[in-house]
Design a protein around this motif. Structure first.
Motif, mmCIF file in Angstrom:
data_model
loop_
_atom_site.group_PDB
_atom_site.id
_atom_site.type_symbol
_atom_site.label_atom_id
_atom_site.label_comp_id
_atom_site.label_asym_id
_atom_site.label_seq_id
_atom_site.Cartn_x
_atom_site.Cartn_y
_atom_site.Cartn_z
ATOM 1 N N ASP A 6 0.801 -1.220 0.000
ATOM 2 C CA ASP A 6 0.000 0.000 0.000
ATOM 3 C C ASP A 6 0.840 1.278 0.000
ATOM 4 O O ASP A 6 0.295 2.373 -0.125
ATOM 5 C CB ASP A 6 -1.011 0.009 1.150
ATOM 6 N N VAL A 42 1.132 -1.658 -9.722
ATOM 7 C CA VAL A 42 0.002 -0.947 -9.135
ATOM 8 C C VAL A 42 -0.624 -0.083 -10.235
ATOM 9 O O VAL A 42 0.025 0.794 -10.783
ATOM 10 C CB VAL A 42 0.447 -0.071 -7.949
ATOM 11 N N GLN A 44 -3.838 1.340 -9.734
ATOM 12 C CA GLN A 44 -4.520 2.392 -8.977
ATOM 13 C C GLN A 44 -4.179 2.210 -7.514
ATOM 14 O O GLN A 44 -4.467 1.156 -6.935
ATOM 15 C CB GLN A 44 -6.028 2.293 -9.174
ATOM 16 N N ALA A 45 -3.558 3.198 -6.921
ATOM 17 C CA ALA A 45 -3.204 3.127 -5.502
ATOM 18 C C ALA A 45 -4.417 3.484 -4.652
ATOM 19 O O ALA A 45 -5.404 4.022 -5.147
ATOM 20 C CB ALA A 45 -2.057 4.080 -5.211
ATOM 21 N N SER A 47 -7.469 2.597 -1.659
ATOM 22 C CA SER A 47 -8.371 1.517 -1.299
ATOM 23 C C SER A 47 -9.725 1.734 -1.966
ATOM 24 O O SER A 47 -10.390 2.731 -1.681
ATOM 25 C CB SER A 47 -8.539 1.463 0.214
ATOM 26 N N CYS A 49 -7.248 -1.010 -4.133
ATOM 27 C CA CYS A 49 -6.026 -0.929 -4.921
ATOM 28 C C CYS A 49 -6.187 -1.867 -6.120
ATOM 29 O O CYS A 49 -6.566 -3.025 -5.954
ATOM 30 C CB CYS A 49 -4.856 -1.375 -4.039
ATOM 31 N N CYS A 59 -8.231 -6.553 -7.621
ATOM 32 C CA CYS A 59 -8.574 -5.427 -6.772
ATOM 33 C C CYS A 59 -8.522 -5.894 -5.317
ATOM 34 O O CYS A 59 -9.153 -6.893 -4.966
ATOM 35 C CB CYS A 59 -9.974 -4.938 -7.139
ATOM 36 N N GLY A 62 -7.212 -1.801 0.943
ATOM 37 C CA GLY A 62 -5.965 -1.248 1.445
ATOM 38 C C GLY A 62 -5.386 -2.046 2.597
ATOM 39 O O GLY A 62 -4.174 -2.251 2.687
ATOM 40 N N CYS A 65 -3.538 -4.978 1.292
ATOM 41 C CA CYS A 65 -2.264 -4.613 0.658
ATOM 42 C C CYS A 65 -1.157 -4.437 1.693
ATOM 43 O O CYS A 65 0.009 -4.667 1.393
ATOM 44 C CB CYS A 65 -2.418 -3.332 -0.150
#
Length: 75
Positions: A6, A42, A44-45, A47, A49, A59, A62, A65
């Motif tokens: 994350d 990654v 898309q960072a 939550s 993710c 997907c 968070g 991750c």
């Protein structure tokens, strides 16, 4: 240098070094392709993710991750 997943930003690549947590969850992630030694990106960072793992997009929340330790790589 190992970081929780994350901590990565969108577009960054990393190799998975360790997956921690409930053993059932660790096995489930391995079935999805997230296991020690695999490379991911990654997309898309945050939550949730969004990850690219091999030819699949996954997907994760968070909190999930944070249980995946990775070594960032330059792609």
């Amino acid at each position: 240098m190992l970081l929780p997943l994350d901590m990565l930003k969108a577009g960054e690549h990393a190799d998975v070094a360790e997956v921690t947590g409930d053993p059932g969850w660790v096995v489930r992630l391995a079935e999805l392709g997230i296991r020690e030694g695999c490379r991911l990106q990654v997309l898309q960072a945050g939550s949730p993710c969004l990850l690219q793992v091999a030819n699949c997009k996954l997907c994760l929340r968070g909190s999930d991750c944070s249980q995946i330790l990775v070594s960032p790589v330059v792609a």
